[in-house]
Write a protein that holds these residues in place. Structure first.
Motif, PDB file in Angstrom:
ATOM      1  N   MET A 112      29.235  58.618 -20.317  1.00 19.38           N
ATOM      2  CA  MET A 112      27.892  59.145 -20.058  1.00 19.38           C
ATOM      3  C   MET A 112      27.071  59.222 -21.342  1.00 19.38           C
ATOM      4  O   MET A 112      25.849  59.043 -21.316  1.00 19.38           O
ATOM      5  N   VAL A 113      27.731  59.465 -22.488  1.00 21.90           N
ATOM      6  CA  VAL A 113      27.016  59.364 -23.763  1.00 21.90           C
ATOM      7  C   VAL A 113      26.553  57.925 -23.979  1.00 21.90           C
ATOM      8  O   VAL A 113      25.397  57.675 -24.354  1.00 21.90           O
ATOM      9  N   ALA A 114      27.445  56.959 -23.734  1.00 24.92           N
ATOM     10  CA  ALA A 114      27.081  55.548 -23.898  1.00 24.92           C
ATOM     11  C   ALA A 114      25.895  55.177 -23.022  1.00 24.92           C
ATOM     12  O   ALA A 114      25.007  54.422 -23.440  1.00 24.92           O
ATOM     13  N   ASP A 115      25.844  55.719 -21.810  1.00 25.71           N
ATOM     14  CA  ASP A 115      24.766  55.386 -20.880  1.00 25.71           C
ATOM     15  C   ASP A 115      23.387  55.785 -21.410  1.00 25.71           C
ATOM     16  O   ASP A 115      22.381  55.205 -21.013  1.00 25.71           O
ATOM     17  N   THR A 116      23.340  56.776 -22.301  1.00 30.22           N
ATOM     18  CA  THR A 116      22.035  57.206 -22.815  1.00 30.22           C
ATOM     19  C   THR A 116      21.434  56.167 -23.756  1.00 30.22           C
ATOM     20  O   THR A 116      20.214  56.118 -23.932  1.00 30.22           O
ATOM     21  N   GLY A 117      22.280  55.385 -24.411  1.00 32.39           N
ATOM     22  CA  GLY A 117      21.797  54.435 -25.409  1.00 32.39           C
ATOM     23  C   GLY A 117      21.250  55.094 -26.657  1.00 32.39           C
ATOM     24  O   GLY A 117      20.592  54.446 -27.468  1.00 32.39           O
ATOM     25  N   ARG A 118      21.522  56.388 -26.858  1.00 30.96           N
ATOM     26  CA  ARG A 118      20.932  57.125 -27.971  1.00 30.96           C
ATOM     27  C   ARG A 118      21.920  57.435 -29.090  1.00 30.96           C
ATOM     28  O   ARG A 118      21.545  58.075 -30.069  1.00 30.96           O
ATOM     29  N   LEU A 119      23.183  57.039 -28.959  1.00 30.13           N
ATOM     30  CA  LEU A 119      24.169  57.361 -29.996  1.00 30.13           C
ATOM     31  C   LEU A 119      23.730  56.759 -31.326  1.00 30.13           C
ATOM     32  O   LEU A 119      23.505  55.556 -31.440  1.00 30.13           O
ATOM     33  N   GLY A 120      23.612  57.632 -32.354  1.00 31.77           N
ATOM     34  CA  GLY A 120      23.152  57.166 -33.656  1.00 31.77           C
ATOM     35  C   GLY A 120      24.138  57.378 -34.783  1.00 31.77           C
ATOM     36  O   GLY A 120      24.004  56.770 -35.847  1.00 31.77           O
ATOM     37  N   SER A 121      25.156  58.239 -34.549  1.00 27.26           N
ATOM     38  CA  SER A 121      26.148  58.529 -35.584  1.00 27.26           C
ATOM     39  C   SER A 121      27.309  59.278 -34.935  1.00 27.26           C
ATOM     40  O   SER A 121      27.151  59.902 -33.880  1.00 27.26           O
ATOM     41  N   LEU A 122      28.470  59.213 -35.597  1.00 24.90           N
ATOM     42  CA  LEU A 122      29.698  59.725 -34.983  1.00 24.90           C
ATOM     43  C   LEU A 122      30.638  60.258 -36.053  1.00 24.90           C
ATOM     44  O   LEU A 122      30.824  59.624 -37.099  1.00 24.90           O
ATOM     45  N   ASP A 123      31.231  61.421 -35.783  1.00 23.65           N
ATOM     46  CA  ASP A 123      32.373  61.923 -36.553  1.00 23.65           C
ATOM     47  C   ASP A 123      33.618  61.833 -35.674  1.00 23.65           C
ATOM     48  O   ASP A 123      33.559  62.179 -34.483  1.00 23.65           O
ATOM     49  N   ILE A 124      34.748  61.453 -36.264  1.00 25.02           N
ATOM     50  CA  ILE A 124      36.058  61.560 -35.610  1.00 25.02           C
ATOM     51  C   ILE A 124      36.928  62.355 -36.570  1.00 25.02           C
ATOM     52  O   ILE A 124      37.245  61.881 -37.667  1.00 25.02           O
TER      53      ILE A 124
ATOM     54  N   VAL B 233      26.446  76.167 -25.001  1.00 22.57           N
ATOM     55  CA  VAL B 233      27.893  75.969 -24.887  1.00 22.57           C
ATOM     56  C   VAL B 233      28.290  75.713 -23.440  1.00 22.57           C
ATOM     57  O   VAL B 233      27.857  76.422 -22.527  1.00 22.57           O
ATOM     58  N   PHE B 234      29.135  74.688 -23.252  1.00 25.91           N
ATOM     59  CA  PHE B 234      29.857  74.493 -21.991  1.00 25.91           C
ATOM     60  C   PHE B 234      31.339  74.614 -22.323  1.00 25.91           C
ATOM     61  O   PHE B 234      31.943  73.687 -22.868  1.00 25.91           O
ATOM     62  N   ASP B 235      31.918  75.780 -22.027  1.00 22.58           N
ATOM     63  CA  ASP B 235      33.342  75.969 -22.311  1.00 22.58           C
ATOM     64  C   ASP B 235      34.175  75.344 -21.184  1.00 22.58           C
ATOM     65  O   ASP B 235      33.632  74.732 -20.247  1.00 22.58           O
ATOM     66  N   MET B 236      35.494  75.484 -21.286  1.00 23.03           N
ATOM     67  CA  MET B 236      36.340  74.837 -20.276  1.00 23.03           C
ATOM     68  C   MET B 236      36.141  75.456 -18.884  1.00 23.03           C
ATOM     69  O   MET B 236      36.294  74.764 -17.885  1.00 23.03           O
TER      70      MET B 236
ATOM     71  N   LEU C 174      34.929  59.980 -18.967  1.00 28.36           N
ATOM     72  CA  LEU C 174      33.617  60.155 -18.343  1.00 28.36           C
ATOM     73  C   LEU C 174      32.615  60.720 -19.347  1.00 28.36           C
ATOM     74  O   LEU C 174      31.463  60.285 -19.408  1.00 28.36           O
ATOM     75  N   CYS C 175      33.056  61.679 -20.136  1.00 28.25           N
ATOM     76  CA  CYS C 175      32.200  62.249 -21.185  1.00 28.25           C
ATOM     77  C   CYS C 175      31.668  61.143 -22.089  1.00 28.25           C
ATOM     78  O   CYS C 175      30.454  61.048 -22.333  1.00 28.25           O
ATOM     79  N   MET C 176      32.557  60.283 -22.571  1.00 26.88           N
ATOM     80  CA  MET C 176      32.151  59.217 -23.493  1.00 26.88           C
ATOM     81  C   MET C 176      31.262  58.179 -22.802  1.00 26.88           C
ATOM     82  O   MET C 176      30.271  57.703 -23.374  1.00 26.88           O
TER      83      MET C 176
ATOM     84  N   MET D 258      27.955  67.048 -18.439  1.00 27.34           N
ATOM     85  CA  MET D 258      27.345  66.026 -19.294  1.00 27.34           C
ATOM     86  C   MET D 258      25.911  65.730 -18.853  1.00 27.34           C
ATOM     87  O   MET D 258      25.051  65.468 -19.687  1.00 27.34           O
ATOM     88  N   ARG D 259      25.656  65.776 -17.556  1.00 26.58           N
ATOM     89  CA  ARG D 259      24.275  65.572 -17.092  1.00 26.58           C
ATOM     90  C   ARG D 259      23.357  66.626 -17.705  1.00 26.58           C
ATOM     91  O   ARG D 259      22.269  66.311 -18.191  1.00 26.58           O
ATOM     92  N   ARG D 260      23.800  67.878 -17.680  1.00 25.98           N
ATOM     93  CA  ARG D 260      22.990  68.954 -18.246  1.00 25.98           C
ATOM     94  C   ARG D 260      22.881  68.834 -19.764  1.00 25.98           C
ATOM     95  O   ARG D 260      21.819  69.081 -20.345  1.00 25.98           O
ATOM     96  N   ALA D 261      23.988  68.477 -20.406  1.00 26.19           N
ATOM     97  CA  ALA D 261      24.001  68.386 -21.868  1.00 26.19           C
ATOM     98  C   ALA D 261      23.055  67.301 -22.372  1.00 26.19           C
ATOM     99  O   ALA D 261      22.468  67.435 -23.454  1.00 26.19           O
ATOM    100  N   LEU D 262      22.910  66.240 -21.595  1.00 25.91           N
ATOM    101  CA  LEU D 262      22.126  65.083 -22.027  1.00 25.91           C
ATOM    102  C   LEU D 262      20.753  65.014 -21.362  1.00 25.91           C
ATOM    103  O   LEU D 262      19.986  64.085 -21.625  1.00 25.91           O
ATOM    104  N   ALA D 263      20.429  66.013 -20.535  1.00 22.94           N
ATOM    105  CA  ALA D 263      19.255  65.904 -19.660  1.00 22.94           C
ATOM    106  C   ALA D 263      17.943  65.740 -20.415  1.00 22.94           C
ATOM    107  O   ALA D 263      17.052  65.019 -19.967  1.00 22.94           O
ATOM    108  N   ASP D 264      17.798  66.398 -21.559  1.00 25.26           N
ATOM    109  CA  ASP D 264      16.496  66.367 -22.219  1.00 25.26           C
ATOM    110  C   ASP D 264      16.454  65.402 -23.401  1.00 25.26           C
ATOM    111  O   ASP D 264      15.561  65.491 -24.241  1.00 25.26           O
ATOM    112  N   LEU D 265      17.392  64.467 -23.469  1.00 23.88           N
ATOM    113  CA  LEU D 265      17.353  63.457 -24.533  1.00 23.88           C
ATOM    114  C   LEU D 265      16.128  62.566 -24.333  1.00 23.88           C
ATOM    115  O   LEU D 265      15.911  62.034 -23.245  1.00 23.88           O
TER     116      LEU D 265
END
Length: 310
Positions: A265-277, A201-204, A261-263, A216-223
């Motif tokens: 940095m997700v795009a930069d990974t190129g790994r997005l495979g599915s999405l809920d809104i 968890v990364f809270d506010m 920025l959050c979005m 986001m760097r930490r959240a995505l670091a091990d993808l």
């Protein structure tokens, strides 16, 4: 300059129900996103969009809590099974499913389908849970009985059996696969559950102290290159000053630039495979501004940025 990667083919899946929520209105979320031109906005980026329309399911009975402490359980199971089947079909067709909710209980069906798909393909699933709430209550301990507060617990094998088993395995995915970002409204039992499950968890406060970039760097670091990244985007992740159209707003969320920025940095990974809104409630919105903001953010999630970057 590097070559932009090929854009995916996406399937828009409208799931117009608020059976898991405390307030009516999220059932209108899919059509509000269409009014805000989600499909054309993605098409502008070269994404091939197939909109299958809205799924049809049971009405919201506005029921009281059952003996196990849950509201509208039968209807929640039915809608989640419909969601699971539609998301699974899109994945089998090699398309990127975008589930347009509806309330957040629907992530149970959506992520169950993605988990089933990843097991079949030998891929590791990672889930970014963008939300003001942890959604890891169980029926025994939910203050409200509303099912949209239980999808994480269900996916981790602790919810109602029909939901916990929907992916074909229990749990659908390990708690370690989740990374929750933006939390700021967590009840005492959920704090205990976060520790028990070992949710990341990364809270506010973490966002305030570290900044969104480092979070986001930490959240995505091990993808890894074979990982499937699923984003479950609850509109109440955003600060209600910029996104009033949601049923459970909580002050002090990410602002416009932090969310962008959050979005990106997700795009930069190129790994997005599915999405809920989920949890877009146009009945509480101002001139559809929240839906328009969400469309703007989803464009960033699919690679729109101010400048072409290395």
């Amino acid at each position: 300059m590097h070559q932009a990667q090929a854009q995916p083919h996406v399937t828009l899946i409208g799931v117009p129900t608020d059976v898991g929520a405390s307030r009516l209105g999220a059932a209108m979320g899919p059509d509000a996103l269409r009014v805000a031109q989600l499909g054309p906005a993605l098409a502008q980026l070269g994404v091939q969009v197939h909109d299958i329309g809205n799924l049809a399911g049971p009405p919201n009975p506005r029921g009281a809590r059952d003996a196990a402490g849950m509201r509208n359980l039968a209807e929640c199971i039915a809608w989640n099974q419909l969601t699971h089947d539609a998301v699974w079909q899109a994945l089998q067709q090699g398309r990127l499913p975008i589930m347009l909710g509806g309330d957040h209980v629907l992530a149970t069906g959506s992520i169950s389908a993605v988990a089933r798909h990843c097991r079949a393909k030998g891929q590791r699933l990672r889930v970014l849970w963008l939300d003001a709430h942890s959604d890891c209550n169980t029926p025994d301990n939910s203050p409200s009985g509303n099912m949209h507060g239980m999808p994480v617990a269900s996916l981790c094998g602790l919810g109602p059996r029909a939901l916990a088993e929907m992916s074909g395995a229990v749990p659908a995915l390990p708690a370690s696969a989740f990374c929750q970002i933006g939390l700021r409204s967590v009840d005492m039992y959920e704090k205990h559950m976060i520790r028990e499950l070992g949710l990341h968890v990364f809270d506010m406060r973490a966002i305030d102290e570290l900044g969104m970039r480092e979070v986001m760097r930490r959240a995505l670091a091990d993808l890894g290159p074979n990982d499937h990244l699923h984003v479950s985007f609850d509109v109440d992740f955003l600060d209600p000053d910029i996104a009033p159209g949601t049923g459970t707003p909580v002050r002090g969320g990410p602002n416009y630039r932090e969310a962008q920025l959050c979005m990106e940095m997700v795009a930069d990974t190129g790994r997005l495979g599915s999405l809920d809104i989920v949890e877009l409630n146009p009945a509480l919105d101002l001139r559809n501004q929240t839906a328009e903001l969400v469309v703007d953010l989803v464009q960033s999630l699919f690679g729109q940025s101010t400048l072409a970057r290395e």
